[in-house]
Write an enzyme that holds these catalytic residues in place. Structure first.
Site, PDB file in Angstrom:
ATOM      1  N   LYS A 170      35.459  -3.048 -19.756  1.00 35.81           N
ATOM      2  CA  LYS A 170      34.572  -2.308 -20.639  1.00 35.81           C
ATOM      3  C   LYS A 170      35.301  -1.784 -21.875  1.00 35.81           C
ATOM      4  O   LYS A 170      34.779  -1.852 -22.995  1.00 35.81           O
ATOM      5  CB  LYS A 170      33.930  -1.128 -19.893  1.00 35.81           C
ATOM      6  CG  LYS A 170      32.909  -1.519 -18.855  1.00 35.81           C
ATOM      7  CD  LYS A 170      32.265  -0.282 -18.239  1.00 35.81           C
ATOM      8  CE  LYS A 170      31.178  -0.664 -17.242  1.00 35.81           C
ATOM      9  NZ  LYS A 170      30.518   0.513 -16.653  1.00 35.81           N
TER      10      LYS A 170
ATOM     11  N   ASP B 283      31.440   9.879 -15.201  1.00 38.24           N
ATOM     12  CA  ASP B 283      30.333  10.015 -14.263  1.00 38.24           C
ATOM     13  C   ASP B 283      30.710  10.810 -13.019  1.00 38.24           C
ATOM     14  O   ASP B 283      30.003  10.754 -12.021  1.00 38.24           O
ATOM     15  CB  ASP B 283      29.802   8.640 -13.851  1.00 38.24           C
ATOM     16  CG  ASP B 283      30.868   7.777 -13.181  1.00 38.24           C
ATOM     17  OD1 ASP B 283      31.995   8.270 -13.003  1.00 38.24           O
ATOM     18  OD2 ASP B 283      30.569   6.621 -12.836  1.00 38.24           O
ATOM     19  N   ASN B 284      31.829  11.537 -13.061  1.00 39.51           N
ATOM     20  CA  ASN B 284      32.170  12.363 -11.899  1.00 39.51           C
ATOM     21  C   ASN B 284      32.871  13.645 -12.334  1.00 39.51           C
ATOM     22  O   ASN B 284      33.557  13.676 -13.363  1.00 39.51           O
ATOM     23  CB  ASN B 284      33.032  11.584 -10.897  1.00 39.51           C
ATOM     24  CG  ASN B 284      34.424  11.289 -11.418  1.00 39.51           C
ATOM     25  OD1 ASN B 284      35.339  12.094 -11.232  1.00 39.51           O
ATOM     26  ND2 ASN B 284      34.603  10.159 -12.098  1.00 39.51           N
TER      27      ASN B 284
ATOM     28  N   CYS C 115      27.692  14.765  14.403  1.00 39.92           N
ATOM     29  CA  CYS C 115      26.803  14.581  15.550  1.00 39.92           C
ATOM     30  C   CYS C 115      25.426  14.090  15.102  1.00 39.92           C
ATOM     31  O   CYS C 115      24.763  13.330  15.812  1.00 39.92           O
ATOM     32  CB  CYS C 115      26.685  15.866  16.359  1.00 39.92           C
ATOM     33  SG  CYS C 115      25.961  17.246  15.451  1.00 39.92           S
TER      34      CYS C 115
END
Length: 1034
Positions: free
Chosen positions: A501, A549-550, A605
């Site tokens: 990119k 994006d984070n 669980c």
């Protein structure tokens, strides 16, 4: 009682051309949905005007997938156009072709599904405009037209039922108007995911007047239901046929966890209809009514002038008046007013003269950031008109960014500057000297995705980093281009798929402006790349822009900006929602000052034994995929490489893959997958029910299977069986699972079309009968699951050795390797398996199933994205870049952070938050320091620890009691005296390397130190000071 049958899509009636390419529109579909996308693909848009704003709208709508876009602008290219139209260059100034003709080939490249044509009309006169507009689903005007033509066009649109969007930019001003007619229906007014929840109980209740209805209570531990009176819901997995047939019911909210529905199910008061089940909101059609352009221009209501900046409550009304004066001037003279025309304009008394002067002075200027901003909003309004999704603007939305104007703005030097015609628009508004500041910028762009592409486009148009010696943009992004990127990352084309990119974006930016200096990398920005992103690198920058994006990566960049005192331009999108944040050293708070709470994880669980949501079964299915097709193969390869851990669990896995369950043929893969089905969806469930029967009660006498615990049932393998989504989950599990296993072993697979083959193999598979075992412990709480996991760590050497003895020696399998498969949400085979696996698990627990598209979004944690929102936020960010670059010692009130939701629509600009401060007393004086402050220690050489501590005593009257660097304590008053004595005469850098057992990078110039210190005059008075920035290399 009002009941409405759920509408079903007749897929047979969908034309081939209306089918949606999910691989291309993947991220956009999570914003628009399939129905709205199909509406787009059956619609036509006429774009009038191909200046900067027109090309932005065309770009955004073509990327979105409108069936046909007609470009209408017969005028030649001017130098003003070069300020915003990224498909025009200085060579086009003398072209005989119109702007529309010049832009058409490049716009057509954006999306092969869209027919992009040029209108044949040769003028922008009234008759040509009206004739060209006939038959369009939507018409958008992006250039000034005389009022008579605009009103006539609006009237034609209303008569034909087409929609009108009227948008303009003039320098630092912009407007968007919409008229979608007297009656416009939308299928989803806000784009939010339908509310859904799990029911605890449905009970017959007596309403006022003695009428019986149903009271519904949701599980409180899953949060409030969020419904409002009048919302409609549908029930599923409720054990009552009247509530489980996809009928929808209007609700009456009685509390945050309760609501009622007006339906008589033939049972008595207080009878329990159901104890578990699900509800899902069903979006209803909403109708909007618009007034015409003429009506709103002449007498706008308060609601028709939309507020966008809470610091400028009266600005919408002022801008409405000023735009009206400019419109009148255009009607009279056929052109926009200039600074020289101001003395000849006689506005009404209610028109703001100062704003009018500023608009006239820059009215001809086409600025890329304003085009991106208004083009994002207007483009989304066009998509609303075509898709019938989201709430349209009702009237005029006005925006301005007058705060960008520097004190030394001088548009009078148009002729004196040596700048090329490309810069005429910015020269007119800001002056040549400020444009040159943009050219000399050195900026670091982190990320080359959707926001990165739009940012580079804007910077190229603004002339950022185009000075041949002083300017440069640095960009890094590790990702390669995928097909799903092409619907919003507009610098990329099909030929770029698979390329990096950052490289492609850099080359595309240079194609827009060949004077732009760009360096591209594919490096991760973290502690491992400090040789490239060194102290010297950051000190040469003017600022950093994030296109990430984070949050983790953003926080890392933020820490660098704080340390090096750099501005940070931050933005993000989530579908139609977006936000921008400008971070200016010592003026605003830094990005990391505010943090969202961490996402809640799914309890172990719940995943293993008690799922109650499709997200639980999807995560379970993905974990199974990773374990079987990736980790198991990795364990085998590690064993063959001689790097395997000789633990019983690992060796058992290797034994299964190499000996007991190793497939030799594709038929073996099918048998293995069929038996895996039996174990996962039948045997394990029967074992669970053996441990906890359906009528099990807890120690308090309550049913064990109640609340969020759903009683499971075993699923029998049925190759033809389907779920409510119409998916053949058992068959899909068999085929996809067999093909994945075959790929792991390098065996050629089979396609879904070879169904007869799979049926024939299934007839030969012997499925052993299952007998539940006693003594099997199943964890029912997170604590039990964690204890079980901890207790499962194997250390039995004898058992491990016994398994090891059964394995073939690595030398016997020389050259043999398995092919581990990493899960990729964008690979259909992977998602077909995970979707089928998840749905079968959901069927075990009577959880509503989901299709592949929805499952991909959940398990892949896909961030919904659309080009319009991306364009808008980058436009806002670039306006802040103007301010940072032009303004000297700016105050916080000139900067704007933004929050927006184009679906509603809602755009609000607000003043950023100032940095928080900490008070301390140093040498008797009060010091209120912020995150931007530090104690800068630069003594011209790498001093000893003793000299460092003495410096604090003499300079700050502070005695250090503890000194640390990272996780290493290099001095403390309670430490070993002999060790401290040895360190005191060491240079600081040597102390850090000795104590931390690290080697400092060659490029590192500074150490970040934390100190705890006390006032020398008052040893009991601990003084809280910021971190120390110590320079040790020169």
């Amino acid at each position: 009682m009002h009941r409405q049958k759920r509408r079903k899509m007749d897929t047979d009636s969908i034309n081939m051309e209306e089918k949606v390419d999910e691989s291309l529109y993947s991220r956009q579909l999570y914003v628009m949905g399939h129905e709205a996308q199909r509406n787009l693909q059956a619609s036509s848009l006429l774009v009038i005007g191909l200046g900067g704003l027109g090309v932005e709208v065309a770009k955004n709508t073509i990327l979105a997938g409108v069936k046909k876009v007609v470009l209408f602008d017969p005028t030649p290219t001017t130098s003003w156009d070069l300020g915003g139209n990224f498909y025009l260059g200085e060579d086009d100034l003398n072209s005989s072709m119109s702007k529309a003709q010049l832009c058409q080939p490049k716009l057509a490249e954006l999306n092969p599904y869209v027919d992009v044509t040029v209108a044949t009309a040769s003028t922008l006169e009234k008759d040509d405009v009206l004739n060209t507009s006939k038959g369009s689903t939507c018409v958008i005007v992006t250039i000034p037209l005389n009022t008579e033509t605009l009103f006539a066009l609006n009237e034609l649109c209303r008569e034909e039922g087409s929609k009108l969007v009227y948008a303009l930019t003039m320098g630092l001003f912009g407007q968007v108007f919409c008229d979608f007619g007297a009656k416009f229906e939308v299928n989803d007014k806000n784009g939010e995911q339908p509310l859904a929840g799990m029911l605890e109980a449905i009970v017959v209740e007596e309403f006022e007047g003695g009428k019986l209805g149903l009271a519904c209570k949701v599980l409180e531990d899953q949060g409030r239901h969020g419904l409002e009176n009048g919302d409609h819901v549908r029930f599923s997995k409720v054990k009552h046929e009247m509530l489980n047939d996809e009928t929808t019911f209007p609700v009456n909210v009685t509390g945050p966890f309760t609501f009622t529905i007006d339906v008589d199910v033939g049972m008595a008061k207080d009878d329990v209809v159901a104890t578990q089940g699900y509800f899902t909101e069903v979006k209803q059609t909403v109708e909007f009514s618009h007034r015409s352009l003429k009506e709103v221009i002449e007498a706008p209501s308060h609601e028709e002038l939309i507020l966008t900046d809470f610091a400028k409550f009266d600005m919408p009304g002022k801008l409405h008046g000023v735009f009206g004066v400019v419109r009148d001037f255009f009607d009279k003279h056929g052109r926009l007013p200039t600074k020289e025309d101001i003395p000849d304009i006689t506005p009404g008394e209610d028109v703001d003269k100062d704003i009018l002067e500023k608009m006239c002075a820059g009215s001809r200027a086409i600025l890329s950031p304003m085009c991106a901003l208004i083009g994002g909003i207007a483009g989304q309004e066009c998509l609303k008109a075509l898709s019938k999704k989201f709430t349209p603007i009702g009237g005029f939305l006005y925006l301005d960014s007058l705060e960008c104007l520097p004190d030394d703005a001088n548009g009078d030097d148009m002729e004196s500057s040596s700048l090329t015609p490309r810069h005429d628009s910015q020269k007119l508004v800001f002056g040549a000297s400020n444009v040159e500041k943009l050219m000399e910028l050195k900026y670091f762009l982190v990320g080359a995705g959707a926001i990165g592409c739009e940012m580079l486009k804007n910077w190229a148009m603004m002339g950022v980093a185009t000075h041949p010696e002083k300017g440069r943009v640095f960009i890094t992004d590790m990702d390669r281009i995928e097909k799903s990127n092409l619907s919003r990352q507009f610098l990329f084309r099909n030929k770029d798929i698979g390329s990096f990119k950052s490289d492609c974006a850099a080359n595309a930016a240079k194609a827009i402006n060949d004077g732009m200096n760009v360096t591209s990398w594919q490096l991760k920005l973290d502690s491992s790349t400090t040789d490239t992103f060194s102290d010297e690198f950051y000190y040469a920058l003017n600022g950093v822009c994030t296109a990430l994006d984070n949050v983790e990566a953003r926080l890392f960049v933020d820490s660098k900006c704080v340390f090096y005192q750099l501005p940070m331009l931050e933005s993000g999108t989530l579908g139609t929602k977006g936000n921008t944040q400008v971070v200016v050293p010592h003026v605003t708070e830094n990005y990391g000052a505010q943090r969202d709470p961490p996402e809640k994880s799914i309890p172990v669980c719940t995943l293993k034994n008690f799922p109650n949501q499709i997200a639980h079964t999807l995560q379970w299915a993905r974990d199974y995929f990773e374990g079987v097709y990736f980790q198991g193969a990795e364990d085998v390869n590690n064993y063959l490489h001689g790097t395997s851990e000789n633990k019983t669990e690992t060796l058992s896995n290797v034994q299964s893959y190499l000996v007991t369950n190793r497939p030799r043929t594709y038929e073996d893969c099918v048998r293995h997958t069929r038996l895996a089905f039996q174990n996962l969806f039948n045997n394990q469930i029967l074992q669970l029910l053996h441990n906890f029967p359906a009528d099990q009660v807890t120690s308090t006498g309550q049913p064990f299977w109640s609340g969020s615990k759903r009683c499971p049932n075993a699923v029998t393998f049925d190759v033809d069986g389907t779920c409510e989504q119409g998916l053949r989950n058992a068959f899909n599990f068999l085929v996809s699972g067999s093909n994945l296993l075959a790929s792991v072993y390098g065996i050629t697979g089979k396609s879904w079309a070879e169904e007869d083959y799979f049926r024939s193999v299934l007839e030969e598979v012997i499925v052993p009968d299952f007998a539940p075992a006693d003594g099997v412990k199943i964890a029912t709480t997170t604590e039990e699951a964690e204890q079980s996991a901890a207790g499962g760590v194997d250390s039995d050497e004898a058992e491990a050795k016994a398994i090891l003895d059964t394995l073939p020696q690595p030398s016997e399998l020389a050259g043999f390797r398995l092919n581990p498969i990493e899960f990729d949400k964008d690979i259909d085979l992977h998602m077909q398996f995970v979707t089928a696996c998840s749905n079968l698990r959901a069927m075990n627990y009577s959880i509503p199933t989901e299709d592949l598209h929805v499952s991909r979004g959940i398990v892949g944690r896909i961030i919904p994205a659309i080009a319009t929102t991306t364009a808008l936020v980058t436009g806002l960010v670039c306006l802040e870049l103007y301010k940072i670059t032009f303004l000297k010692e700016p105050k916080i009130d000139v900067f704007k952070s933004a929050f927006l939701n184009l679906a509603v629509p809602f755009v609000t600009l607000s003043e950023p938050t100032a940095p928080g401060s900490t008070k301390c007393i140093v040498k008797g004086k009060e010091w209120n320091w912020t995150a931007w402050d530090c104690i800068d220690v630069d003594l011209g050489r790498d001093v000893t620890l003793r000299e460092f501590m003495d410096y604090f005593k003499t300079e700050y009257n502070l005695e250090i009691s503890m000194l640390s660097q990272g996780v290493s304590i290099i001095y403390s008053f309670f430490a070993n005296k002999q060790k401290i004595k040895e360190r005191m005469d060491m240079p600081m850098s040597q102390v850090v390397q000795t104590v931390g057992k690290v080697t400092l990078p060659e490029s590192q110039m500074f150490l970040v130190l934390e100190v705890i210190c006390n006032d020398i005059d008052n040893e009991d008075d601990e003084v809280e000071v910021p971190y120390v920035k110590y320079r040790f290399k020169f």
